[in-house]
Design an enzyme around this catalytic site. Structure first.
Site: not given
Ligand code: GBH
Length: 501
Positions: A47, A81, A106, A152, A196-197, A337, A339, A400
């Site tokens: 990334q 790239d 990280r 990752h 990772n994940e 991680n 969100y 994360e």
């Molecule tokens: C991570 O994955 C990655 O490790 C990272 O590389 C990436 O850039 C970053 O997050 C941001 O995306 O639809 O509201 O229920 C995130 C994995 C799985 C996080 C699905 C959000 C669903 C949110 N994701 N999840 S929701």
């Protein structure tokens, strides 16, 4: 001495409702994190690095997937790239990390940069090793701990063409790769993450390139997971036996999950759905690694459904006695991680993994969403961390957490500022009020970067990048400024409001 003359009525009000450890769910907790709590930032190789074919790097599935844009799955047809060009601008990254006052950074190693085909027998790329040495040494010179992810998502193509995560020979290749990493970097790297994940990559179409994993009922994700658990465990055992005695570091894995909250918290069916959902998303990995077997609820449901479909073996594989011993207890800590959150309830009409788990998810119209449609539910973060603590009782690193914006938001990112403040506060409650052993926190992400299938259309950075600026200058957003303060304060001291009047 602080100048108390600047006290305003507002300050007094904030102080009054701040304060104590009796705070309720929805109340902001004014308190600080335990001494030694580690603050950091996260990125991943594909990334941010760019330099996709420089100095002997091999090709990864993400090079292939993005160049061919198979199925037109990348929103803007872009690729990594160049990305943030951290392969050349890593010193700029170190500089902004220093300005933030972080304790750790990280980042991930691109397997194919170090081992071009993925197989050690085919050769190790010294120029790739040199790059990570420069990055690691540069961080340490500023007192920043490297926190390194081995995998990752950027699988070397050399391994993809022989079946990738569906071929169990990859387990040994990952162990060999780990050995190279521990040997080359472990004198200075004390924090390791194997994966990772896996929940994301074992369910992702790009993980299988041409092979479509989305066939009912799900089977490939379970095979992928099985190999990932074994690969993780071999890497852990290798570190433990051959490197820990002299290098003295710590090694874990990073899992991801939403908090799957019971739709009605008092309804026992919904509570059971939440339990199943958490075990199918998080326990799927944590259970074998900590207890030597898949969660009993997964075993029961997938075995039963396999049998009902007339199969003579379960879609969910089993570990034999020897593997059980290797995987059981194969981590020092749990990385998470996180969100977003959602509600769950029982369903017998769901498909794919939710079908196996007999759950269906939903949101709440009152929840605010981030720029790419993920619900913002700060209290879910506390619930998740506390659940992890109660279920597994392991040290936790949040590796994360962050806010995704759509398009070019510029530098004024007030929703992200608020997101961090509220999520970090819920993490504080989980530690102070519920006793979770959370030791560190990394925000995703240090800089705007290549957001996988969303390309450059989504931004998670606390530093802004203008992708048409040839210098790709890293510019702090408001969120970088506010996180700098939270890190310096080690949380939200009761007198924090003095600093903002
Ligand atoms: C991570 O994955 C990655 O490790 C990272 O590389 C990436 O850039 C970053 O997050 C941001 O995306 O639809 O509201 O229920 C995130 C994995 C799985 C996080 C699905 C959000 C669903 C949110 N994701 N999840 S929701």
């Amino acid at each position: 001495m602080r100048n108390i003359i600047s006290f305003s009525a507002l300050t007094l009000l904030l102080l009054n409702c701040g304060g104590s450890v009796t705070a309720q769910d929805d109340e902001f907790l004014y308190d600080t994190f335990p001494p030694g709590f580690m603050w950091g930032q996260a990125t991943s190789a594909y990334q941010v690095e760019g330099g996709w074919n420089e100095d002997g790097k091999g090709e990864s599935i993400w090079d292939t997937w993005s160049h061919e844009n198979l199925g037109g799955n990348i929103a803007d047809g872009s690729n990594g790239d160049v990305a943030c060009d951290s392969y050349h601008k890593y010193a700029d990254d170190i500089k902004i990390l220093k300005d933030l006052g972080v304790n750790f950074y990280r980042f991930s190693i691109a397997w194919a940069r170090v081992i071009p085909t993925g197989r050690v027998a085919d050769g190790v790329n010294q120029a790739g090793i040199d790059y990570y040495n420069r990055l690691i040494d540069g961080l340490l010179a500023e007192g920043i701990e490297p926190f390194v992810t081995l995998y990752h998502w950027d699988l070397p193509m050399g391994l993809e063409v022989t079946g990738g995560w569906l071929n169990d020979s990859i387990v040994d290749d990952f162990e060999d790769y780990s050995r190279v990493a521990f040997r080359e970097f472990g004198d200075r790297v004390k924090y390791w993450l194997t994966f990772n994940e896996p929940h994301v990559f074992c369910l992702a179409r790009w993980n299988y390139l041409s092979q479509n994993p989305f066939v009912e009922p799900p089977e490939k994700p379970y095979i992928c997971a099985h190999n990932v658990v074994k690969a993780h465990a071999l890497s852990f055992r290798l570190y433990d036996a051959e490197f820990r005695p002299t290098q003295n570091g710590t090694i874990g894995i990073t899992l991801n999950t939403n908090w799957a909250a019971p739709k009605n918290p008092n309804n026992t069916d919904d509570q059971a759905a939440s339990f199943r959902s958490m075990h199918f998303s998080f326990g799927w990995w944590a259970n074998p690694i900590i207890r030597g077997e898949y969660p009993p609820i997964m075993r029961e449901l997938v075995d039963r459904k396999s049998q009902e479909a007339g199969r003579n073996s379960s879609r969910l594989p089993s570990f034999d006695a020897q593997w059980t011993e290797i995987i059981n207890g194969s981590t020092d800590f749990l990385g998470i991680n996180h969100y977003s959150s959602h509600f769950v309830e029982y369903s017998n009409t769901s498909t794919w993994m939710d079908g196996d788990a007999e759950v269906k998810g939903s949101g709440d119209p009152s929840w605010e969403q981030n720029g790419i449609g993920w619900s913002i539910v700060p209290w879910g973060f506390r619930k998740l961390l506390t659940w992890m603590h109660e279920e597994y009782s392991y040290p936790i690193y949040v590796t994360e957490n962050g806010y995704g914006g759509r398009g070019d938001e510029g530098l004024d990112d007030e929703p992200r500022v608020r997101y961090y403040r509220n999520y970090i506060n819920e993490m504080l409650k989980s530690i102070k009020l519920d006793g979770a052993d959370v030791r560190g926190y990394a925000a995703w992400s240090l800089i705007d970067n290549y957001e996988w299938e969303l390309g450059y259309t989504a931004r998670f950075g606390i530093h802004y990048l203008n992708y048409s600026d040839p210098n790709l200058t890293r510019i702090p957003k408001d969120s970088a400024i506010s996180l700098t303060k939270i890190f310096a304060d080690n949380g939200f001291p009761a007198n924090e409001s003095l600093l903002i009047v």
